[in-house]
Write an enzyme that holds these catalytic residues in place. Structure first.
Site, mmCIF file in Angstrom:
data_model
loop_
_atom_site.group_PDB
_atom_site.id
_atom_site.type_symbol
_atom_site.label_atom_id
_atom_site.label_comp_id
_atom_site.label_asym_id
_atom_site.label_seq_id
_atom_site.Cartn_x
_atom_site.Cartn_y
_atom_site.Cartn_z
ATOM 1 N N CYS A 1 4.153 -3.981 4.120
ATOM 2 C CA CYS A 1 3.994 -3.722 2.683
ATOM 3 C C CYS A 1 5.006 -4.492 1.839
ATOM 4 O O CYS A 1 4.738 -4.793 0.673
ATOM 5 C CB CYS A 1 4.117 -2.226 2.399
ATOM 6 S SG CYS A 1 5.646 -1.484 3.019
ATOM 7 N N HIS B 1 6.602 -1.009 -4.620
ATOM 8 C CA HIS B 1 7.675 -1.900 -4.188
ATOM 9 C C HIS B 1 7.865 -3.004 -5.243
ATOM 10 O O HIS B 1 6.898 -3.613 -5.700
ATOM 11 C CB HIS B 1 7.333 -2.566 -2.859
ATOM 12 C CG HIS B 1 7.448 -1.643 -1.677
ATOM 13 N ND1 HIS B 1 7.921 -0.361 -1.758
ATOM 14 C CD2 HIS B 1 7.165 -1.860 -0.356
ATOM 15 C CE1 HIS B 1 7.911 0.188 -0.551
ATOM 16 N NE2 HIS B 1 7.462 -0.713 0.315
#
Length: 371
Positions: free
Chosen positions: A167, A262
């Site tokens: 990710c 993120h």
């Protein structure tokens, strides 16, 4: 269109829950099989999850409750259960969100594939297996074409394994690829990631460690961030995917007190040919990648969204962009050391996990590998 029956391995974990939520109303796929650890096996999914439901979409108690809530959880280690489900028409392939040791995951995913059940995986265990594609649908869809070689090499009939990357690289790989496609070679990258706590699973990082704090270490993340792009940007040669050459990446990975989303701060050094800031913005704004005729349900309409505000992108404001599947970029400016710097945000449990896995499955179906 009759929906394709799918299963989820590791269905009670955080990523497994996101799969349940995102697939609840999917036009192509329907969850008909769920499996998890032996301690959850035999329970109804709603009971197995209990008070640990943390998916950001849907719920398990109200009117939006996914149908999967009433399924009986099977033991993910018992491949014969999945084979029986496939035989009766309740399982065509599985999404793997397994949470166990890498060696265990690798062996188990291979057991499913050997049994004729394709595996679309979120786990890292098979990312560096040479004949297994590590896919970002907009970047390297051609890597799926190694699947027939994978099956031939291993003597698998209908089964295969395809994986998605970590990710932490989702927020900059699509912008990077768009620039490469436009003819601008990138030689060096420095990236600092600010990674949400949901990336650590549940219960994840202790509140005493993360509240009022930043943890400048996430085990294995820097290595993944530096190495996985090289395979994604590589080429199929013979029976394996060979890494791209000439690109160096240096990463700092930090855990921050953000729930989802993120953030990455990136500096790029180009080869002799260098784009202007206006050219970069034009390349990213016009980037589409996937042919429109594929009409993949999870694909973002605008894969890269540019934010012109001086203080964007931000996880809380931008992580949900285009179903949580787009990358939001901003602060695009010259770099005093390299050539270009920018900030980017992507949703780590959607784009970076379950949503990315679903998009990969859609791509594989469109290419004729699932059906």
């Amino acid at each position: 269109m009759e929906k394709i029956p799918v299963g989820i391995l590791g269905a009670t974990g955080m990523v497994g829950q996101q799969y349940i939520a995102l697939l609840a109303k999917h036009p192509w796929f329907e969850v008909r099989y769920v499996a998890a650890s032996p301690r959850s096996a035999g329970k109804v999914y709603r009971e197995a999850v209990g008070g640990r439901w943390n998916a950001t979409r849907g719920d398990l108690g109200g009117t939006n409750s996914p149908a999967a809530a009433t399924l009986t959880v099977e033991d993910a280690n018992d491949v014969s259960k999945a084979m029986a489900a496939a035989k009766r028409g309740d399982l065509a392939f599985v999404f793997s969100a397994l949470e166990m040791g890498k060696d265990e995951i690798k062996a188990l995913e291979e057991s499913y594939a050997a049994a004729g059940i394709p595996v679309v995986s979120n786990a890292s265990a098979n990312r560096w297996t040479g004949d297994i594609p590590m896919l970002i649908a907009e970047v390297n869809p051609d890597h799926a074409d190694i699947i027939p070689l994978q099956q031939k090499n291993r003597g698998w009939d209908k089964g295969f394994i395809a994986v998605k990357p970590n990710c932490s690289i989702q927020s900059y790989m699509t912008p990077l690829w768009a620039l490469l496609q436009a003819g601008y070679a990138v030689e060096r990258i420095i990236v600092s990631t600010l990674q949400a706590v949901s990336g650590a699973g549940y219960p994840g990082v202790s509140s005493l460690d993360i509240v009022d704090n930043i943890v400048p270490y996430i085990g294995g993340e820097e290595e993944k961030t530096e190495q996985e792009p090289l395979k994604i940007l590589g080429t199929i040669q013979g029976n394996s995917i060979v890494n791209a050459q000439g690109l160096k990446i240096s990463a700092h990975c930090n855990r921050v007190p953000v729930i989802d989303g993120h953030t990455a701060c990136i500096s790029l050094e180009f080869g002799p040919k260098k784009p202007s800031i206006d050219e970069v913005k034009h390349i990213w704004t016009s980037f589409k990648a996937l042919p429109q005729e594929l009409d993949l349900p999870m694909a973002p309409k605008q894969p890269i969204i540019i934010r012109e505000e001086p203080d964007r992108p931000q996880p809380r404001k931008d992580r949900e962009a285009d179903k949580g599947m787009a990358v939001s970029v901003g602060r695009i400016r010259p770099c005093n050391v390299f050539d270009l710097r920018f900030a980017a945000v992507s949703h780590n449990t959607v784009r970076g996990a379950a949503g990315g896995g679903i998009l990969n499955a859609e791509l594989l179906k469109a290419k004729g590998y699932l059906g």
